[in-house]
Scaffold this motif. Structure first.
Motif, PDB file in Angstrom:
ATOM      1  N   ARG A   1       0.684  -1.086   0.182  1.00  0.00           N
ATOM      2  CA  ARG A   1       0.212   0.421   0.246  1.00  0.00           C
ATOM      3  C   ARG A   1       0.430   1.304   0.060  1.00  0.00           C
ATOM      4  N   PRO A   2       2.159   1.424   0.685  1.00  0.00           N
ATOM      5  CA  PRO A   2       2.213   2.701   0.763  1.00  0.00           C
ATOM      6  C   PRO A   2       3.617   2.957  -0.594  1.00  0.00           C
ATOM      7  N   GLY A   3       3.344   1.866  -1.730  1.00  0.00           N
ATOM      8  CA  GLY A   3       4.381   2.070  -2.652  1.00  0.00           C
ATOM      9  C   GLY A   3       3.210   2.912  -3.888  1.00  0.00           C
ATOM     10  N   LEU A   4       1.986   1.779  -3.539  1.00  0.00           N
ATOM     11  CA  LEU A   4       0.970   2.354  -3.657  1.00  0.00           C
ATOM     12  C   LEU A   4       1.066   3.642  -4.106  1.00  0.00           C
ATOM     13  N   ARG A   5       0.151   4.114  -2.988  1.00  0.00           N
ATOM     14  CA  ARG A   5       0.398   5.522  -2.361  1.00  0.00           C
ATOM     15  C   ARG A   5       0.782   6.488  -2.810  1.00  0.00           C
ATOM     16  N   ARG A   6       2.202   6.400  -3.270  1.00  0.00           N
ATOM     17  CA  ARG A   6       3.047   6.611  -3.516  1.00  0.00           C
ATOM     18  C   ARG A   6       3.122   7.468  -5.112  1.00  0.00           C
ATOM     19  N   ALA A   7       3.210   6.228  -5.157  1.00  0.00           N
ATOM     20  CA  ALA A   7       3.181   6.008  -7.027  1.00  0.00           C
ATOM     21  C   ALA A   7       1.627   7.242  -7.637  1.00  0.00           C
ATOM     22  N   ALA A   8       0.649   6.743  -6.668  1.00  0.00           N
ATOM     23  CA  ALA A   8      -0.404   7.250  -6.949  1.00  0.00           C
ATOM     24  C   ALA A   8      -0.422   8.768  -6.089  1.00  0.00           C
ATOM     25  N   THR A   9       0.228   9.833  -5.379  1.00  0.00           N
ATOM     26  CA  THR A   9       0.082  10.978  -5.569  1.00  0.00           C
ATOM     27  C   THR A   9       1.307  11.383  -6.307  1.00  0.00           C
ATOM     28  N   GLY A  10       1.975  10.869  -7.163  1.00  0.00           N
ATOM     29  CA  GLY A  10       3.475  11.129  -7.733  1.00  0.00           C
ATOM     30  C   GLY A  10       2.451  11.658  -9.144  1.00  0.00           C
ATOM     31  N   SER A  11       2.191  10.506  -9.304  1.00  0.00           N
ATOM     32  CA  SER A  11       0.811  10.343 -11.023  1.00  0.00           C
ATOM     33  C   SER A  11       0.211  12.217 -10.708  1.00  0.00           C
TER      34      SER A  11
END
Length: 212
Positions: free
Chosen positions: A194-204
């Motif tokens: 989940r943390p990696g997915l949240r960071r990816a979503a924030t970056g997008s």
């Protein structure tokens, strides 16, 4: 008053344990035909999210509903290919572990590294399927592989620990699988992802705002 509060909390804990065991058993039974295993695990993943986010504790009913919704060639391929890759990777590691030669040690390092990436990617695969059920297998694999490599330094070892622990316990006594080990492993991989997915979503989102 204290005894009433204690009784309420105890019932909540017992209910949670019962639901976890029931969901774990449903996932195992639905996975027995093997071809249905990717859909069963994906359905259990989505059910865990509904339970965590919405408090939906009718887990068997929710599992059956998610299984029906996810039953498609897209889910079978999307989750099934990484799961099969993990099984084959484990077989390769076991094969090279028996080799005492230089080539055997080199093969062990290469297959072990590949298996670590695959295991790390599994958490992203199941979480993305739960969040975006309609994602295509190619997009799913691409996203999971990128996130697994990008977060390998942290997510890799964290994913390897529960996988190794569950594998060793199941090898010692397969009956332990009925006590929730598969569901625990699934939840652990999702939490790590989940943390990696949240960071990816924030970056997008940041990139989209900058472009706008």
């Amino acid at each position: 008053m204290n005894s009433r509060i204690f009784g309420t909390r105890l019932m909540a804990v017992l209910t949670a344990v019962f639901n976890a065991l029931a969901l774990n058993l449903a996932m195992i039974v639905a996975s027995l035909p093997l071809i249905t295993a990717p859909v069963a695990v994906s359905a259990a993943s989505a059910t865990l999210d509904h339970w965590r986010q919405d408090g939906e504790d009718r887990v068997i009913r929710e599992f059956i509903s998610e299984f029906r919704d996810l039953w498609s060639a897209r889910t079978v391929l999307g989750a099934g290919v990484p799961m099969m890759a993990a099984v084959l990777g484990l077989a390769e590691v076991r094969h090279f572990a028996r080799e005492a030669t230089f080539s055997g040690r080199a093969g062990l390092c290469l297959s072990g590294g590949a298996l670590l990436i695959i295991v790390t990617a599994l958490g992203y695969v199941f979480q993305v399927i739960a969040d975006r059920p309609g994602v295509s297998p190619v997009d799913l694999w691409s996203l999971a592989a990128r996130l697994a490599v990008r977060n390998l330094a942290v997510a890799g070892p964290l994913s390897a620990v529960p996988v190794a622990g569950v594998t060793l316990l199941a090898a010692r006594d397969p009956a332990l699988l009925l006590l929730g080990l598969p569901l625990f492993l699934l939840q652990a991989l999702k939490v790590i992802a989940r943390p990696g997915l949240r960071r990816a979503a924030t970056g997008s989102n940041s990139a989209a705002r900058t472009a706008g």
